[in-house]
Design an enzyme around this catalytic site. Structure first.
Site, PDB file in Angstrom:
ATOM      1  CG  ASP A   2      -0.141  -4.308  -9.214  1.00 32.11           C
ATOM      2  OD1 ASP A   2      -1.171  -3.659  -8.987  1.00 32.11           O
ATOM      3  OD2 ASP A   2       0.659  -4.024 -10.115  1.00 32.11           O
TER       4      ASP A   2
ATOM      5  CE1 TYR B 288       2.776   5.018  -6.084  1.00 34.64           C
ATOM      6  CE2 TYR B 288       0.837   6.414  -5.882  1.00 34.64           C
ATOM      7  CZ  TYR B 288       1.400   5.168  -6.068  1.00 34.64           C
ATOM      8  OH  TYR B 288       0.594   4.076  -6.237  1.00 34.64           O
TER       9      TYR B 288
ATOM     10  CD  GLU C 291      -6.875  -1.762  -5.760  1.00 37.09           C
ATOM     11  OE1 GLU C 291      -7.494  -2.827  -5.550  1.00 37.09           O
ATOM     12  OE2 GLU C 291      -6.623  -1.342  -6.913  1.00 37.09           O
TER      13      GLU C 291
END
Length: 387
Positions: free
Chosen positions: A24, A202, A282
């Site tokens: 983010d 991840y 992202e």
């Protein structure tokens, strides 16, 4: 730098809460930087985890609040929120909800600010119909616009610096620059014929099985792993609980180097100089596409398998003009990787498709860059009347 006109005096506030580790703040910092450096806007970035920003931008020194770096003021978003004047343009990233006191300040302005909800990136077709839609506040004289990043001309586009491709190509054309960069992040000189693979993912329990295939594959692979959530799975291949930055291990044809978490600028360079990039979330997902290299995306998992819809939507776009067997090889590897399935079984086909995939990645990046970048599209909204 873009021509700066009277609109450059307009102030922007960007609000960011960290949800997915660094993803983010990675997106928000790139946006803030682009608005300040390429569009001359006065930008404040409010982030609830300043330490995460410092990791992302280690060059930003000082303990003051705000941190001023690359013409952006980075403020610690804490409660109680300070009394500040609301900006001309307010961006809430990923529906993070600006502080209520700030929203009241927005409503008290002589003219309402442009209020934008910057949504998560998706390749799904439905966003074209809702991108830019307005939502009136239920109580205050304010209107929020929904802004969807995306891959179609009807979407908000993707974050991209105007000089990115030229910088990438200059770097790759200079072998000494590539070698110097790798040495600087702690990578030892490697075999020239070795395939370089970056691994930013991840948690991935099936990674040791894939590493075993690499180790016995008959051709050298140099795995470069920035510190992060996948480190424990890399360590498991070597029967270790963990690894630390600077460690270098090998097994058969596979060598592994653990490097520090790096700035966005350095991470771009890592993507550029690798033959294959495993990326996540992202921000690194978009940067892998701008690198023009083969990549495997580890999408952020969502409840009820919503992430699979997003994964398939992107695969459909990315491979719409791709030829077989490359398209099948990519789909099989990405699906296995995201389902924690047998990525090792999917590897031989992906390896065989690598030359075609490298050409495809470069074309894909070039085609995407023909569209408007996200920051430029946002700036254009300054002239759209609020209804």
């Amino acid at each position: 730098m873009s021509t700066i006109d009277k609109r450059s005096e307009r102030r922007w506030d960007i609000f960011c809460r960290l949800v997915d580790n660094m993803g983010d703040i990675g997106v928000c910092w790139r946006l803030a930087r682009a608005l300040a450096l390429y569009h001359g806007r006065r930008v404040r970035l409010w982030v609830d985890d300043v330490d995460a920003f410092r990791r992302l931008c280690p060059e930003a020194v000082g303990e003051s609040d705000p941190i001023v770096f690359e013409r952006v003021e980075v403020w610690h978003w804490r409660e109680p929120f300070p009394r500040v004047d609301a900006a001309d343009v307010v961006v809430e990233a990923f529906a993070c909800d600006p502080p209520s006191a700030y929203v009241e300040a927005m409503a008290s302005r002589p003219s309402a600010p442009l209020w934008i909800n910057l949504e998560y990136l998706t390749a799904e077709a439905w966003i074209d119909g809702v991108h830019g839609m307005a939502s009136p506040h239920p109580r205050l004289p304010l209107v929020k616009r929904f802004f969807f990043p995306g891959f179609s001309p009807a979407s908000g586009g993707l974050l991209r610096e105007p000089d990115l491709f030229a910088e990438r190509d200059r770097f790759l054309a200079d072998a000494s620059a590539v070698d110097g960069f790798l040495r600087r992040i702690g990578c030892a000189p490697g075999e020239p014929e070795a395939r370089r693979v970056s691994m930013f993912a991840y948690e991935q329990p099936r990674l040791p099985a894939l590493m075993a295939v690499w180790a016995s594959g008959g051709a050298p692979i140099r795995l470069i792993v920035p510190e992060g959530r996948v480190i424990a799975d890399v360590a498991a291949f070597f029967s270790r609980d963990s690894l630390v930055v600077g460690e270098k291990l090998s097994s058969g044809d596979l060598s592994v180097e653990v490097v520090p978490f790096m700035s966005q600028r350095d991470y771009d360079r890592l993507l550029w100089c690798c033959d294959l990039n495993f990326v996540r979330g992202e921000d690194s997902f978009v940067r892998a596409q701008w690198a023009g290299k083969p990549f495997v995306w580890h999408i952020y998992r969502q409840d009820e398998g919503a992430h699979r819809v997003k994964l398939e939507a992107f695969l459909d776009r990315y491979l719409s003009c791709a030829e077989e067997p490359m398209a099948t090889a990519v789909r099989d590897m990405w699906r296995a990787w995201n389902d924690h399935d047998d990525a090792a079984a999917a590897w031989p086909a992906l390896l065989a498709a690598m030359p075609a995939l490298a050409s495809h990645g470069r074309r894909w990046a070039d085609d995407l860059s023909a569209g408007e970048d996200l920051a430029s599209a946002l700036v254009k909204l300054e002239e759209v009347p609020v209804k």
